[in-house]
Design an enzyme around this catalytic site. Sequence first.
Site, PDB file in Angstrom:
ATOM      1  CE  LYS A  75      82.652  75.870  19.318  1.00 30.25           C
ATOM      2  NZ  LYS A  75      81.814  77.014  19.351  1.00 30.25           N
ATOM      3  NE  ARG A 120      79.493  82.973  10.976  1.00 32.65           N
ATOM      4  CZ  ARG A 120      78.776  83.985  11.687  1.00 32.65           C
ATOM      5  NH1 ARG A 120      78.873  85.123  11.737  1.00 32.65           N
ATOM      6  NH2 ARG A 120      78.427  83.206  12.602  1.00 32.65           N
TER       7      ARG A 120
HETATM    8  N1  BES Z   1      79.570  75.164  15.514  1.00 32.43           N
HETATM    9  C1  BES Z   1      79.422  76.418  16.108  1.00 32.43           C
HETATM   10  C2  BES Z   1      77.837  76.403  16.302  1.00 32.43           C
HETATM   11  C3  BES Z   1      77.229  75.455  17.251  1.00 32.43           C
HETATM   12  C4  BES Z   1      76.836  75.675  18.529  1.00 32.43           C
HETATM   13  C5  BES Z   1      76.873  74.520  16.728  1.00 32.43           C
HETATM   14  C6  BES Z   1      76.170  74.787  19.184  1.00 32.43           C
HETATM   15  C7  BES Z   1      76.404  73.312  17.496  1.00 32.43           C
HETATM   16  C8  BES Z   1      75.941  73.655  18.830  1.00 32.43           C
HETATM   17  C9  BES Z   1      79.837  77.594  15.453  1.00 32.43           C
HETATM   18  O1  BES Z   1      80.900  77.368  14.561  1.00 32.43           O
HETATM   19  C10 BES Z   1      80.289  78.621  16.414  1.00 32.43           C
HETATM   20  O2  BES Z   1      81.113  78.607  17.099  1.00 32.43           O
HETATM   21  N2  BES Z   1      79.416  79.686  16.494  1.00 32.43           N
HETATM   22  C11 BES Z   1      79.597  80.783  17.343  1.00 32.43           C
HETATM   23  C12 BES Z   1      79.433  82.158  16.463  1.00 32.43           C
HETATM   24  C13 BES Z   1      79.871  83.214  17.214  1.00 32.43           C
HETATM   25  C14 BES Z   1      81.430  83.304  17.352  1.00 32.43           C
HETATM   26  C15 BES Z   1      79.604  84.418  16.569  1.00 32.43           C
HETATM   27  C16 BES Z   1      78.278  80.816  18.106  1.00 32.43           C
HETATM   28  O3  BES Z   1      77.360  80.381  17.814  1.00 32.43           O
HETATM   29  O4  BES Z   1      78.762  81.037  19.392  1.00 32.43           O
HETATM   30 MN    MN Z   2      82.918  77.885  15.649  1.00 29.18          MN
END
Ligand code: BES
Ligand code: MN
Length: 495
Positions: free
Chosen positions: A272, A347
């Site tokens: 991230k 997932r």
């Molecule tokens: N844990 C995150 C999603 C999330 C985002 C939770 C904001 C709480 C607040 C999840 O694991 C994630 O990183 N999702 C990605 C998916 C993408 C890589 C397809 C996202 O939402 O950007």
């Molecule tokens: Mn994630």
Amino acid sequence: MTIQLSDKPLLEWAGDSLAIGLFEDAVELTGELATLDQKFSGVLKELIAEEEFKGKANTTIFTRVNPGSAVRKLILVGLGKPDALKLDTLRRAAAAVARVAKKQKSKILGFNFPLWNNDPAASAQAIAEGIELALYQDIRFKSEPEDKGSQIETVDLLGFSGQEAAITRANQIVSGVNLARELVAAPANAVTPITLAETAQAIAKDHGLQVEILEKEDCEKLGMGAFLGVAQASELPPKFIHLTYKPEGTPKKKLAIIGKGVTFDSGGLNIKGAGSGIETMKMDMGGAAATLGAAKAIAQIKPDVEVHFISAVAENMISGRAMHPGDILTASNGKTIEVNNTDAEGRLTLADALVFADKLGLDAIVDLATLTGANVIALGEDIAGLYTPDDAVASQLEKAAQTSGEKIWRMPMEEKYFEGLKSGIADMKNTGPRPGGSITAALFLKQFVKETPWAHLDIAGPVWTDKENGYNGAGATGYGVRTLVNWVEGEGSGE
Ligand code: BES
Ligand code: MN
Ligand code: ZN
């Protein structure tokens, strides 16, 4: 603080602060309230006029009463239009009053609130929940808390005598919500896969549930390659939690609640970046927190339903052992997954948890997960996305959420979008294109449920609030616990 039920007439109540709920555009005082106003030399009427109080929902005003009176202060709270009164209006109004009373350092607080839907039990429960949720304070990580907390000792709910069971129920539910809040709010160096498993064991011990913690080797034997792929870079071992509540006698239904339990989501090698909110990713176990909170509440409420509480808990980290973007994992149902993004890890953990639950021969499975930012973009911070091919489970959850006041909105399971997850080398990829990202995430999960009616709640938005919101202070909300309890109880009521 104890919440008491009282049949004392309004005019005879004595204490620090008396809270009165008033409907919108009906703030001219009649009947008992007119008499009360006279008793306090017209101070109520004056206050309403001076403050131009209209009774709009979530507005509060208060005034001091003449020294020497039986009541020190009066708090008025708006309830909005009478025909728009919801259970959650009472919950929110009670929370607003509790906050005012806390600020005023009230010790003895009285409530004169109307009934929702002529239902004293539901109304008393909602009011009690609102008070208790609003007064919750998390001072675990402060060496010297600046907020000394509420001084409220007793709360009298006027006109609610006989509703003891509703107050007990509120206490049980709030104990689960507050556990979920504490788990989400605690940082990733306090809540780890190890401590989360310990929390599950403590709930089992305290409330008589069965508990099984599968270690890494157990998960390997079960072929949980998707879950273990996420866990593999961390210094901390993964833990697969399986708590079971079994009622006495034959259960009316058998259900599973699964929560995403990523105790920290760095993104993995698709790390991230700046502005991604990486520092908030302790909240990525919000689904597991709701699951354990629901377990705690349900174990006390004891409905006629068998419930399995499941979470595949791990940290999504980076190290020399980390998954490479592009790795292929095999889940416990034999399906192969090309991990084209290591940040779509939730997932992967849920895939193996769903396969596990699907084999238990249950009537329904609900999973909760802080799964996608895309769901937050679609529905905002307050509303969870509901994804299910099953209309019956959808309406059960919608009904449960209506009563709890937790907002959910059903989203489409557009099968065609699964094309975005097609892989040239494996059975599927773990991420598709950005548009519809919360839908492809749900379609991915669906690949791991064969037999059982299933629904997925994407709670990435409502699990956390940056500012005070209704009965939630800024921070973790404990989202999901109340809806889950209502859902399970509804399934046990034989309706
Ligand atoms: N844990 C995150 C999603 C999330 C985002 C939770 C904001 C709480 C607040 C999840 O694991 C994630 O990183 N999702 C990605 C998916 C993408 C890589 C397809 C996202 O939402 O950007
Ligand atoms: Mn994630
Ligand atoms: Zn995540």
